[in-house]
Each structure stands twice: as C-alpha cells, then as structure tokens.
Design a protein around this motif. Structure first.
Motif, PDB file in Angstrom:
ATOM      1  N   GLU A 323       0.991  -1.053  -0.163  1.00 42.86           N
ATOM      2  CA  GLU A 323       0.140   0.268  -0.185  1.00 42.86           C
ATOM      3  C   GLU A 323       1.080   1.449  -0.282  1.00 42.86           C
ATOM      4  O   GLU A 323       1.873   0.965   0.588  1.00 42.86           O
ATOM      5  CB  GLU A 323      -1.448  -0.163   1.640  1.00 42.86           C
ATOM      6  N   SER A 324       0.680   2.481  -0.651  1.00 41.99           N
ATOM      7  CA  SER A 324       1.239   3.090  -1.183  1.00 41.99           C
ATOM      8  C   SER A 324       0.698   4.264   0.226  1.00 41.99           C
ATOM      9  O   SER A 324      -0.534   4.744   0.621  1.00 41.99           O
ATOM     10  CB  SER A 324       1.726   4.330  -1.870  1.00 41.99           C
ATOM     11  N   PHE A 325       1.212   5.339   1.060  1.00 37.80           N
ATOM     12  CA  PHE A 325       1.383   6.355   1.573  1.00 37.80           C
ATOM     13  C   PHE A 325       2.129   7.700   1.785  1.00 37.80           C
ATOM     14  O   PHE A 325       3.112   7.368   0.764  1.00 37.80           O
ATOM     15  CB  PHE A 325       1.686   5.830   3.175  1.00 37.80           C
ATOM     16  N   THR A 326       1.725   9.003   2.450  1.00 37.04           N
ATOM     17  CA  THR A 326       2.662  10.421   1.023  1.00 37.04           C
ATOM     18  C   THR A 326       3.026  10.841   3.069  1.00 37.04           C
ATOM     19  O   THR A 326       2.643  10.268   4.293  1.00 37.04           O
ATOM     20  CB  THR A 326       1.353  10.518   1.122  1.00 37.04           C
ATOM     21  N   PRO A 327       3.665  11.633   2.661  1.00 36.41           N
ATOM     22  CA  PRO A 327       4.527  12.532   4.582  1.00 36.41           C
ATOM     23  C   PRO A 327       3.512  12.544   5.379  1.00 36.41           C
ATOM     24  O   PRO A 327       3.636  12.947   6.275  1.00 36.41           O
ATOM     25  CB  PRO A 327       5.136  13.124   3.508  1.00 36.41           C
ATOM     26  N   ASP A 328       2.283  12.730   4.585  1.00 34.90           N
ATOM     27  CA  ASP A 328       1.118  13.467   5.922  1.00 34.90           C
ATOM     28  C   ASP A 328       0.037  12.635   5.593  1.00 34.90           C
ATOM     29  O   ASP A 328      -0.790  13.408   6.318  1.00 34.90           O
ATOM     30  CB  ASP A 328       0.909  15.037   5.689  1.00 34.90           C
ATOM     31  N   THR A 329      -0.204  11.377   5.046  1.00 34.54           N
ATOM     32  CA  THR A 329      -0.802  11.148   5.765  1.00 34.54           C
ATOM     33  C   THR A 329      -2.104  11.478   4.536  1.00 34.54           C
ATOM     34  O   THR A 329      -3.410  11.007   4.654  1.00 34.54           O
ATOM     35  CB  THR A 329      -1.745  10.238   6.309  1.00 34.54           C
ATOM     36  N   LYS A 330      -2.073  12.477   3.136  1.00 37.19           N
ATOM     37  CA  LYS A 330      -2.988  12.703   3.060  1.00 37.19           C
ATOM     38  C   LYS A 330      -2.717  12.627   1.001  1.00 37.19           C
ATOM     39  O   LYS A 330      -1.812  12.147   0.487  1.00 37.19           O
ATOM     40  CB  LYS A 330      -3.620  14.268   2.767  1.00 37.19           C
ATOM     41  N   GLN A 331      -4.169  11.732   0.471  1.00 37.08           N
ATOM     42  CA  GLN A 331      -3.467  11.859  -0.912  1.00 37.08           C
ATOM     43  C   GLN A 331      -2.872  12.936  -1.908  1.00 37.08           C
ATOM     44  O   GLN A 331      -3.155  14.156  -1.480  1.00 37.08           O
ATOM     45  CB  GLN A 331      -4.803  11.533  -1.568  1.00 37.08           C
ATOM     46  N   LEU A 332      -2.061  12.376  -3.138  1.00 33.16           N
ATOM     47  CA  LEU A 332      -2.016  13.162  -4.035  1.00 33.16           C
ATOM     48  C   LEU A 332      -2.821  13.560  -5.078  1.00 33.16           C
ATOM     49  O   LEU A 332      -3.513  12.905  -6.097  1.00 33.16           O
ATOM     50  CB  LEU A 332      -0.190  12.666  -3.786  1.00 33.16           C
ATOM     51  N   MET A 333      -3.399  14.356  -5.522  1.00 28.21           N
ATOM     52  CA  MET A 333      -3.897  15.187  -6.104  1.00 28.21           C
ATOM     53  C   MET A 333      -3.550  16.237  -7.182  1.00 28.21           C
ATOM     54  O   MET A 333      -3.476  17.687  -6.730  1.00 28.21           O
ATOM     55  CB  MET A 333      -5.510  14.863  -6.286  1.00 28.21           C
ATOM     56  N   GLY A 334      -4.345  16.418  -8.611  1.00 31.54           N
ATOM     57  CA  GLY A 334      -3.674  17.790  -9.026  1.00 31.54           C
ATOM     58  C   GLY A 334      -3.060  17.539 -10.347  1.00 31.54           C
ATOM     59  O   GLY A 334      -1.855  16.207 -10.671  1.00 31.54           O
ATOM     60  N   GLU A 335      -2.831  18.843 -10.815  1.00 31.10           N
ATOM     61  CA  GLU A 335      -2.125  19.020 -11.951  1.00 31.10           C
ATOM     62  C   GLU A 335       0.138  19.257 -11.088  1.00 31.10           C
ATOM     63  O   GLU A 335      -0.539  19.642 -10.849  1.00 31.10           O
ATOM     64  CB  GLU A 335      -2.244  19.924 -12.481  1.00 31.10           C
ATOM     65  N   ALA A 336       0.339  18.462 -12.036  1.00 28.57           N
ATOM     66  CA  ALA A 336       1.801  18.123 -11.332  1.00 28.57           C
ATOM     67  C   ALA A 336       2.956  19.667 -12.028  1.00 28.57           C
ATOM     68  O   ALA A 336       2.768  19.510 -13.055  1.00 28.57           O
ATOM     69  CB  ALA A 336       2.803  16.725 -11.768  1.00 28.57           C
ATOM     70  N   PRO A 337       3.342  20.539 -11.029  1.00 32.86           N
ATOM     71  CA  PRO A 337       3.754  21.600 -11.193  1.00 32.86           C
ATOM     72  C   PRO A 337       5.113  21.657 -11.989  1.00 32.86           C
ATOM     73  O   PRO A 337       4.784  22.684 -12.829  1.00 32.86           O
ATOM     74  CB  PRO A 337       4.043  21.938 -10.183  1.00 32.86           C
ATOM     75  N   GLU A 338       5.365  20.597 -12.617  1.00 34.20           N
ATOM     76  CA  GLU A 338       6.355  20.594 -13.545  1.00 34.20           C
ATOM     77  C   GLU A 338       6.110  19.873 -14.535  1.00 34.20           C
ATOM     78  O   GLU A 338       7.253  20.380 -15.533  1.00 34.20           O
ATOM     79  CB  GLU A 338       7.710  19.109 -13.305  1.00 34.20           C
ATOM     80  N   CYS A 339       4.932  19.149 -14.682  1.00 31.04           N
ATOM     81  CA  CYS A 339       4.122  19.040 -16.611  1.00 31.04           C
ATOM     82  C   CYS A 339       2.709  20.256 -16.855  1.00 31.04           C
ATOM     83  O   CYS A 339       2.499  19.129 -15.501  1.00 31.04           O
ATOM     84  CB  CYS A 339       4.453  18.128 -16.851  1.00 31.04           C
ATOM     85  N   ARG A 340       2.427  20.393 -17.425  1.00 26.31           N
ATOM     86  CA  ARG A 340       1.379  21.245 -17.602  1.00 26.31           C
ATOM     87  C   ARG A 340       0.597  19.784 -18.270  1.00 26.31           C
ATOM     88  O   ARG A 340       1.253  19.008 -19.134  1.00 26.31           O
ATOM     89  CB  ARG A 340       1.913  22.206 -19.474  1.00 26.31           C
ATOM     90  N   ASN A 341      -0.929  19.350 -17.384  1.00 23.04           N
ATOM     91  CA  ASN A 341      -1.616  18.213 -18.232  1.00 23.04           C
ATOM     92  C   ASN A 341      -1.587  16.976 -17.764  1.00 23.04           C
ATOM     93  O   ASN A 341      -1.821  15.756 -18.169  1.00 23.04           O
ATOM     94  CB  ASN A 341      -1.912  18.405 -19.933  1.00 23.04           C
ATOM     95  N   TYR A 342      -0.348  16.548 -17.532  1.00 20.58           N
ATOM     96  CA  TYR A 342       0.070  15.687 -16.070  1.00 20.58           C
ATOM     97  C   TYR A 342      -0.356  15.958 -14.341  1.00 20.58           C
ATOM     98  O   TYR A 342      -0.431  16.349 -14.011  1.00 20.58           O
ATOM     99  CB  TYR A 342       2.016  15.593 -16.210  1.00 20.58           C
ATOM    100  N   PHE A 343      -1.777  15.278 -14.261  1.00 27.72           N
ATOM    101  CA  PHE A 343      -2.536  15.039 -13.304  1.00 27.72           C
ATOM    102  C   PHE A 343      -1.899  13.516 -13.049  1.00 27.72           C
ATOM    103  O   PHE A 343      -1.424  12.760 -13.453  1.00 27.72           O
ATOM    104  CB  PHE A 343      -3.520  14.644 -13.788  1.00 27.72           C
ATOM    105  N   VAL A 344      -1.906  13.885 -11.492  1.00 28.98           N
ATOM    106  CA  VAL A 344      -1.869  12.970 -10.328  1.00 28.98           C
ATOM    107  C   VAL A 344      -3.202  12.528  -9.700  1.00 28.98           C
ATOM    108  O   VAL A 344      -3.297  13.483  -9.192  1.00 28.98           O
ATOM    109  CB  VAL A 344      -0.460  12.870  -9.328  1.00 28.98           C
ATOM    110  N   ALA A 345      -2.931  11.367  -9.375  1.00 30.72           N
ATOM    111  CA  ALA A 345      -4.063  10.777  -8.587  1.00 30.72           C
ATOM    112  C   ALA A 345      -3.808   9.371  -7.734  1.00 30.72           C
ATOM    113  O   ALA A 345      -3.551   8.564  -8.532  1.00 30.72           O
ATOM    114  CB  ALA A 345      -5.642  10.783  -9.210  1.00 30.72           C
ATOM    115  N   ALA A 346      -2.894   9.831  -6.205  1.00 29.41           N
ATOM    116  CA  ALA A 346      -2.483   8.389  -5.906  1.00 29.41           C
ATOM    117  C   ALA A 346      -2.023   8.637  -4.313  1.00 29.41           C
ATOM    118  O   ALA A 346      -1.955   9.776  -3.573  1.00 29.41           O
ATOM    119  CB  ALA A 346      -0.896   8.247  -7.012  1.00 29.41           C
TER     120      ALA A 346
END
Length: 817
Positions: A323-346
């Motif tokens: 199972e994957s966890f994040t540094p603050d136990t809240k999910q990662l959502m939205g458009e990555a700032p490094e690349c336009r139109n690269y969205f993340v939901a993980a």
C-alpha cells in the motif's frame, strides 16, 4: 494482438479503484475520448486486497466531503449498471481508552454534524451494548458513526469499469506503460512497453504504489512510498451482530470488520515495513507478500484483548500486500507543477475505496475544467517540493506517517522525521536565542522562543504549553518591538514590457500603482474563488515583486505560468531573506542600527531601498501582525549578521524575536485572513470580506472578474465573520460548528488566543440572507461547539485589536513628535 489507439484526448494510467473511478466520472462528465491502460488486469495492483471499509467521517471537512460522496456514488453505480458494489451500511464504533482520545472523538463528531453525518458519543456501557463481543472494561467511551459501512473492493471496481465503458471509455488490460513523453513543458504522448505511442493531450497517473517511479521518468516528483500492509481473516465467529459494525480500536492501532461471518483484523503499526516496489519479481498481478507474524504480533495481541473470543478462532488467511503512503497521510491529487496536463491521483494511504468516488469526481472535473471543483488545497500535489520525494526523506517520514494513522491527532503536532530539509539563513542565530522549530512546508522555522521546558512536546486539547512564550512575544510587539524571520515567503520577480499587463490579468487589485508602492491582492479562478493572495510591489515601470505565502510557492508559480505561459518571471525566493521589524520601538531600533530617517517616515504601503553599512535592503511598510514596522528584504547571505546586529542594538529597546505561533495569534486579533484556512478556491473576496482588494473599474479585465461582478450585484449568502468566546478560553482550531439563534449556520476557519486583547478569537463563514449586512447580523445570538460543548460568542464588526488600524498605519508617537 491488442489494437491500441494512435491518439486520445485523455489517458488514464492504472486500472485500480482510483483510475476506474476517474474513468467513470469522466464518462459521466461527457468526456468522449478517454483511454484507460492497465499493465495487468483491473484491480490487480493493490485495490483487490483492500479491506473495503467505508468510513465517510474523517478528521477534516475536506476529506469528509470527499469520502461522504461515496454513499451517493455507489447507489448511482448500482442503479445504472446493475453491478453490485457490495456496499452496506453497518455503523461504526471508534473506541477511546483515555480522556484525551474522547476529546478528539468529540471534535470529530462536530465535523460529522457539519457534514450531515450521524455521529454520537457513547459511554463504555453503550459501546458494549452496540457490540457485546467487545471487551470494554478499559474504555472511557467511544463514538458511534451511523453511516460507517463496507463494500467489496473488486465489485466497486467492476461497477466503475462497467459505467465507464457504457459512456465510451476504452479500457485496455495487459498494457504496460513505459513512460510519458513531454514536449515544451506539457504532455505529448504515452509510450507503451512494446514501443507503441499514444499521442494525447492529458494523462492521469493513477498507478498507485507504482506512480512515483512512473513519474520520475518524466521528471515529475510524486512523494509516496509503498509499505507492507497486513491483515488476517479468521474462521467463522459465532454471535456476531447483524449487521456487524466496523470497529476502530485507536489505542490498539487496529480495525476490525466482518466478512461473511468471519472477522478481518488489521492495523497501522508503529514501525511499518517499507517495500521496494521495483524489486525483482514484484511486477506480477495480485501480488501477495510473505506472512510476517512477528510484524503482525502487536495487532494480534490487541485484537485478542479487544475481542477475547478470537482466542477460540483459527486464522483462515494472512494477507500481506503493498500500500502506498504519503508524508502527511493525505492523498496526492491535481496537476503536477513540473508538466502541464500531467495529472496525479495516487497515494491514498489505505483509504482508496472510500476515497475513490470523491477523488474520481474531483479529478474528472479538474481535468475537464482546468480547475478543481472544490477546495482540495490540503490534497494538492503542489504542496510538496521535489526534495520531499527522495528516499532519504520518504523512508523515515512514511514510517512515522503510517504510525500516525491511529495515533492522537494532536493540534500543533510536529513531525519528528524528515526534518532539516531547508534552513533559514539565520537558523543558527535563532537556535542560539532559544527557538523551538517546526517544519511547515519543509522549512525549519521558529514557532516560538523559550529558554525553558516550553520546547518539550506537551500536546493537549486544552491550554497550550507554548502560550506563555507566545504571550510574551505578542506583548513585546504591542509594547516594544519584535523581529520575525519571514524569509520563506514566495518571491517572484515580474519584469519586461508585459509585466504590468500580466499582473493586471492575474490580480484582482489594480496593480498599476506608482513605483515604490505595495498593494495587497487576490488571484482568482473563473468562479471568483481565491487561488492565492499576495503583496505586489512596483520596483520600476517594468518590474514588480510578487510576494506570497511560503507553503504555496510551487502552486502559485504553476498557477501563474499556466495562465500566462510566456510571463517573464523569476523565482527569487532563495535570493532574498525577509526580516519583519515591528512594534512601536522599531523606528528607534532602525535608527540606532544606522538607518536613516527616510525609512522611519515611510507611509504605510510604501517601499524603498536603503543601506545600513554594507547591507543594501528594501524596506516595505506592511504588517501581518497589526503593528508599525517594515518587512526588510535583503540578500540571503547578509541576513544572519544583520539580524544579529538588530537583536544586539535592539535589546535596550525591548526587541524580542517572534515565532510563527505569535504571528498567528496577532493576525487573528486583527482579522487578517490566512489563505488556505480562511480563504480558498471556493471563497470569493466578497464573502471573505476582502472586497477592498478588488479593482472594480471596467477597464480591468482580471481573471474571475465577470463572476465577481455578478456576485456583487446579487449579494453574497455567507460571510466570513470574526467572533470571540464569552468568558472562556477553549482551544479554537478550525471546523468548529457555528450556530445563529440556535441554528447551525457555518463553521470556523481559524482560531487563536489573542494575548493583546485577552480574548479567545475565531473566524468563520456564516450563512445569511443574500446581501445581509454584518451590522444586521450582529443582532442575532451566536454559539460555537467545541468538542460538543456550546459556548456563547460575541460578533465583532471590526477587529477587537486596534479596530481602525492606527497602530499599523500611523507613525508611533516617539517618531511623529
């Protein structure tokens, strides 16, 4: 051989519950050219072994709103597809073994009240009546959540898939993605493992535990780490209640649910086992890791303690999967700032099933509309910098994050791991003078200053151990002077012939101001919601300094470049330190330090360059604490010596270093808004009481103006109001229910002790009649619920501290004379 398409508008990578939910919701939104790619079979990553607990009540309103939507979405899925999700409402018990946990549960129950979820506080005897199998002798009570339930993870996924296909979404299994190609800073195509490329406009990385490594290949930092997550399934247990409630034994770190007459027992350990997702042999579907009874033993013992009859049951199955966890136990959502139109939901932290519906809806709207449909600031992937996606940061931090899932969620809790990522230029000086550090947004920053035990961890839902230090600092700001390090401020320099044009489009305020002036402004979305706030200073005809909050630096920069791709902008955050020298004695300290009289007599809002010795700096007459003084901008490396000089010469004038906690206390006394707490993408300047920061003349055509004009004509039906508690000092945080004449009308956004006024203060949004004036609203009676207890409130039409702003705007008597 599968015939993969040559192109698609949107490509979803990952066929787990999150990817399938997004596919379903994109179909419901009418997106017509969507492809989902799954490297093995649908659900075969981590979704298939999820526990399937549906707990809509979370510890914050934003997470609760996302989770609650599952109750609506599952019903719609079953009605439209005929595919069962296995969802059934069972109710849930949250157990408390001490008074502190009961306080936490009472505060969570208040969030349930705000969200329309039925949460009630129980005695230990009432817990036992709900589930007689539980040992309750060691409990002080618990909480019952009527809307808790469970679903079958695979059935939920199949329902999403069926709904998506019915809307034209094309799903390809056994289709591994090698990488995402970019061109000129935006998504260009997806390359499959067999070399085939699918040209696309947008991608959504829903690869779960594999998302981080996929992102790396495109230069996108995704801070998550996989761990081994374990649970056991018992043999059938006699006398289970029907339905059997979900049980969360928080001190025991375990959860318990029923499954076909058996019990499922799992938990979140204090020292999770990290898992290398790229380890050889791990790229297989439906991956099960070896049993680890030594690691699981604390859970088993906690389960035997809570349900003694488990000692008579055998174990039918031991499940261990990643199972994957994040540094603050809240999910990662939205458009990555490094690349336009690269969205993340993980990175859903073992909450993927309950979060899937809300995440799917939000992400679908975000991808189609280009802006999130609700306030998900605390879930936005831009909250993390790339240095938080490294092994050295993630491995210790995620162990701590997993442990924190069922630990006390203390207010103001400081993480112990992942520290010292970034230091202020004067870090060593602050350490010398007694700073107690926290790490907001990855920066080690003084929270308060103390020479005694106030720096020890003494967490509480009552009086805070750092209040005496904050009180001393706040009173020094009122009576003498303080020095606060604001160096992590986001700082962007706009320049060139189009700098004014660009800022006029981005900012709600009219930034065509004279050189040497500063102005406070909002950045709005098309709905008139506040995406950021900032102070803009005009340095020259074609040069401006944009200063925003430290935590939103990446988000602000991404927002700016998204809307003005060719903006001539430079990030100068690390070039300039910022020191706030404020208080009635600040002018004398400036003079003694060698500064000339010109800075002392600057008008409020003015900004100019000065020199003190060999140090060149810019002094801006603005304040976030409501006192006379300046924000001093100077070269990063010059800050330590200059700060030391100010402390030395200021000692005889009462100069005191100030930490962030005192800053927050002062700004709440002044009613100053904090973006991310009091304002956000769902709040307009009109609702937030920030209409003064809007340039209304017709010639201005800033983003969101049309919507804002309509809102002004129609009148707002809610307002951000400041209150103080009558005759008491409960700990005020956020998300506390507000009542008007006995009716629930809103919630708090910020709270703090006001040491200059002696009041406990909060701000919160209150529903009202469209266009109703605050002066009319003041005639009502108001109350706040804190951990289920009602307190009377006084509504403040003006800030209780220096309501006219004279102390901040006018020169102190010692100078004006």
């Amino acid at each position: 051989m599968t015939n993969h398409p040559e192109s698609a508008e949107i490509v979803i990578i990952g066929g787990g519950v999150i990817g399938l939910s997004i596919a379903c919701h994109l179909g419901w939104r009418g997106a017509s050219d969507v492809v989902l790619l799954e490297r093995h079979q649908l659900t075969s990553g981590t979704s298939w072994h999820a526990a399937g607990i549906i707990g809509p009540l979370r510890a914050s309103m934003s997470l609760t709103r996302l989770s609650k939507y599952a109750l609506e979405a599952f019903e719609r899925l079953e009605a439209e597809t005929g595919q069962s999700t296995g969802y059934r409402q069972t109710g849930g018990l949250w157990l408390a073994q001490n008074a502190e946990r009961m306080e936490e549960l009472k505060r969570i129950a208040d969030i349930g009240l705000l969200a329309g979820l039925d949460a009630s506080i129980l005695t230990a005897d009432e817990v036992h009546k709900r589930m007689p199998l539980l040992k309750t002798a060691d409990l002080v009570g618990g909480m019952w959540v009527e809307h808790d339930g469970q679903a079958n993870p695979v059935d939920v996924c199949m329902a999403y898939a069926k709904a998506a296909k019915s809307q034209g979404v094309r799903i390809f299994e056994n289709t591994a993605v090698e990488t995402v190609h970019t061109k000129k800073g935006q998504v260009h195509s997806v390359e499959l493992a067999d070399g085939h490329k699918i040209q696309c406009e947008k991608i959504i990385n829903c690869a779960g535990a594999w998302a981080r490594n996929l992102g790396k290949k495109s230069g996108v930092a995704i801070p998550l780490q996989a761990v081994e997550h374990m649970y056991v399934v018992t043999e059938p247990v006699d006398d289970l209640p029907k339905p059997c409630p979900i049980v969360r034994d928080l001190e025991g770190r375990i959860y318990i649910k029923e499954d076909a007459g058996r019990l499922v027992l799992g938990g979140f350990e204090a020292d999770a086992k990290l898992f290398d997702i790229e380890k050889e042999g791990m790229d297989v579907p439906f991956l099960e890791l070896p049993d680890d009874w030594e690691q699981f033993e604390p859970f088993m013992l906690a389960g035997l303690n809570r349900v003694p009859t488990l000692s008579e049951c055998g174990i039918q199955h031991f499940m261990n999967g990643p199972e994957s966890f994040t540094p603050d136990t809240k999910q990662l959502m939205g458009e990555a700032p490094e690349c336009r139109n690269y969205f993340v939901a993980a990175g859903f932290n073992s909450l993927g099933i309950v979060s899937s519906a809300g995440a799917g809806k939000v992400m679908a709207d975000w991808v189609v509309d280009g802006v999130a449909p609700m306030d998900v600031i605390d879930l936005d992937i831009t909250r993390f910098d790339p240095d938080m996606a490294t092994d050295s940061f993630l491995e210790p931090r995620v162990r701590e994050a997993v442990a924190s899932q069922f630990e006390m969620h203390w207010p103001y809790k400081r993480m112990k791991t992942g520290r010292n990522l970034r230091h202020l230029p004067s870090h060593e000086l602050w350490e010398e003078v007694g700073a107690v550090f926290g790490s907001p947004a990855g920066w080690e920053r003084p929270l308060w200053f103390s020479s005694n035990s106030h720096n020890e961890e003494q967490y509480s839902y009552g009086e805070q151990h750092w209040w005496p230090s904050a009180e001393r600092e706040c009173l020094a700001a009122r009576d003498a002077a303080v020095l606060v390090d604001l160096s992590p401020f986001s700082k962007f320099e706009f320049s060139g012939p189009y700098a004014l044009r660009d800022l006029q489009y981005l900012c709600s305020a009219d930034v065509d101001i004279p050189t040497g002036r500063s102005i406070y402004t909002q950045l709005l979305n098309v709905r008139g919601g506040i995406e950021a706030d900032a102070t803009v200073t005009r340095l020259a005809d074609d040069k401006f300094l944009f200063v925003g909050a430290a935590p939103s630096r990446r988000r602000d920069l991404a927002w700016i470049t998204k809307h003005i791709p060719d903006a001539q902008i430079r990030d100068v955050t690390r070039e300039f330190a910022v020191l706030g020298l404020m208080g009635p004695n600040a002018g004398e300290i400036w003079s003694v330090a060698g500064g000339g009289p010109a800075a002392v007599t600057l008008d409020y809002g003015a900004s100019a360059e000065f020199s003190i010795g060999d140090v060149s700096l810019r002094a801006s007459r603005v304040s976030y604490i409501g006192e006379f003084g300046w924000e001093l901008y100077l070269p990063w490396n010059d800050a330590p010596a200059f700060a030391r000089q100010l402390l030395e010469v200021g000692a005889q004038h009462g100069l005191t270093p100030m930490g962030l906690q005192a800053v927050d206390c002062c700004r709440v006394e002044k009613g100053f808004r904090h973006w991310g707490h009091d304002t956000g993408p769902e709040d307009s300047p009109l609702e937030a009481g920030l209409g003064f920061s809007v340039g209304w003349r017709k010639e201005l055509n800033f983003l969101g103006r049309d919507t804002l004009v309509k809102k002004r004509e129609q009148g707002t039906d809610r307002k951000l109001i400041q209150f103080s508690v009558d005759g008491a000092h409960p700990l005020l945080l956020h998300d506390e229910p507000l009542f008007r004449d006995g009716n629930l009308v809103g919630h708090t956004t910020s709270g703090a002790r006001g040491f200059r006024t002696g009041l406990s203060l909060c701000m919160g949004y209150v529903s009202c009649a469209a266009g109703e004036k605050i002066s009319d609203m003041a005639a009502s009676k108001y109350e706040i619920s804190v951990a289920g207890k009602r307190y009377p409130l006084t509504l403040h039409q003006h800030p209780p501290y220096d309501p006219k702003g004279d102390r901040m705007r006018q020169l102190p008597e010692s100078i004006s004379q």
